[in-house]
Design a protein around this motif. Structure first.
Motif, short mmCIF file in Angstrom:
data_model
loop_
_atom_site.label_atom_id
_atom_site.label_comp_id
_atom_site.label_asym_id
_atom_site.label_seq_id
_atom_site.Cartn_x
_atom_site.Cartn_y
_atom_site.Cartn_z
N ASN A 138 1.02 -1.13 -0.03
CA ASN A 138 0.03 0.17 -0.06
C ASN A 138 0.86 1.20 0.06
O ASN A 138 2.20 1.14 -0.07
CB ASN A 138 -1.10 -0.03 1.19
N LEU A 139 0.41 2.27 0.22
CA LEU A 139 1.14 3.67 -0.21
C LEU A 139 1.89 3.80 1.29
O LEU A 139 2.70 4.65 1.31
CB LEU A 139 0.50 4.86 -0.58
N LYS A 140 1.45 3.15 2.43
CA LYS A 140 2.09 3.24 3.84
C LYS A 140 3.32 2.39 3.73
O LYS A 140 4.11 2.29 4.72
CB LYS A 140 1.15 3.10 4.72
N ASP A 141 3.61 1.88 2.73
CA ASP A 141 5.16 0.78 2.54
C ASP A 141 4.60 -0.44 3.38
O ASP A 141 5.71 -0.98 3.87
CB ASP A 141 6.08 1.62 2.74
N ASP A 142 3.44 -0.75 3.78
CA ASP A 142 3.34 -2.12 4.44
C ASP A 142 3.35 -3.18 3.45
O ASP A 142 2.67 -3.03 2.05
CB ASP A 142 1.95 -2.15 4.90
N ILE A 143 4.12 -4.22 3.38
CA ILE A 143 4.33 -5.33 2.39
C ILE A 143 4.04 -6.41 2.89
O ILE A 143 4.28 -7.14 4.07
CB ILE A 143 5.68 -5.13 1.90
N LYS A 144 3.29 -7.25 2.02
CA LYS A 144 2.98 -8.74 2.40
C LYS A 144 3.36 -9.45 1.19
O LYS A 144 3.04 -9.26 0.03
CB LYS A 144 1.43 -8.93 2.59
#
Length: 136
Positions: A108-114
């Motif tokens: 997402n744009l918050k740089d949360d990565i899965k």
């Protein structure tokens, strides 16, 4: 060689080109092939909703149209609370072209990565081998 961060950045950038007058939900995708090329895609909507196309499929179709068939890694980005999950149609198309162990980064744009494999994203997917004729 393109890194995970490069793919995520390419997905964020192409997201800005999305044509989303109905949903206002731009999505970007970047796909790296084993030959080292990167193909990007953004979602493209249509007033007749079913003929719209998601970012993931646009990137895959661009790669296929350019003769690529061996894929290494994909990133998908949208402005969501959690890392953006691909829709069911995209998952099915991805399973057609990606090996079960291929890595897919959802963000997402918050740089949360899965980061998941294709098998984790769509277990027990319908495969071309399922189309063989049944034995009598």
């Amino acid at each position: 060689m393109t890194t995970k961060d490069d793919l995520l950045e390419a997905a964020k950038l192409i997201r800005n080109r999305a044509y989303v007058p109905y949903s206002a939900f731009p999505v970007g995708a970047a796909l790296r092939t084993k030959s080292g090329n990167t193909y990007t895609g953004c979602n493209i909507e249509n007033a007749a909703y079913p003929v719209s196309c998601c970012a993931e499929r646009v990137a895959i179709f661009q790669a296929i149209a350019n003769g690529e068939r061996d894929f290494a890694e994909m990133a998908v980005v949208a402005d969501t609370d959690r890392p953006v999950p691909p829709c069911g149609s995209c998952r099915q198309v991805m399973s057609e072209f990606f090996k079960t162990d291929m890595i897919i980064h959802l963000s997402n744009l918050k740089d949360d990565i899965k980061t998941v494999t294709m098998e984790e994203l769509l277990p027990f997917s319908f495969q071309p081998s399922d189309l063989t004729e049944p034995k009598a």
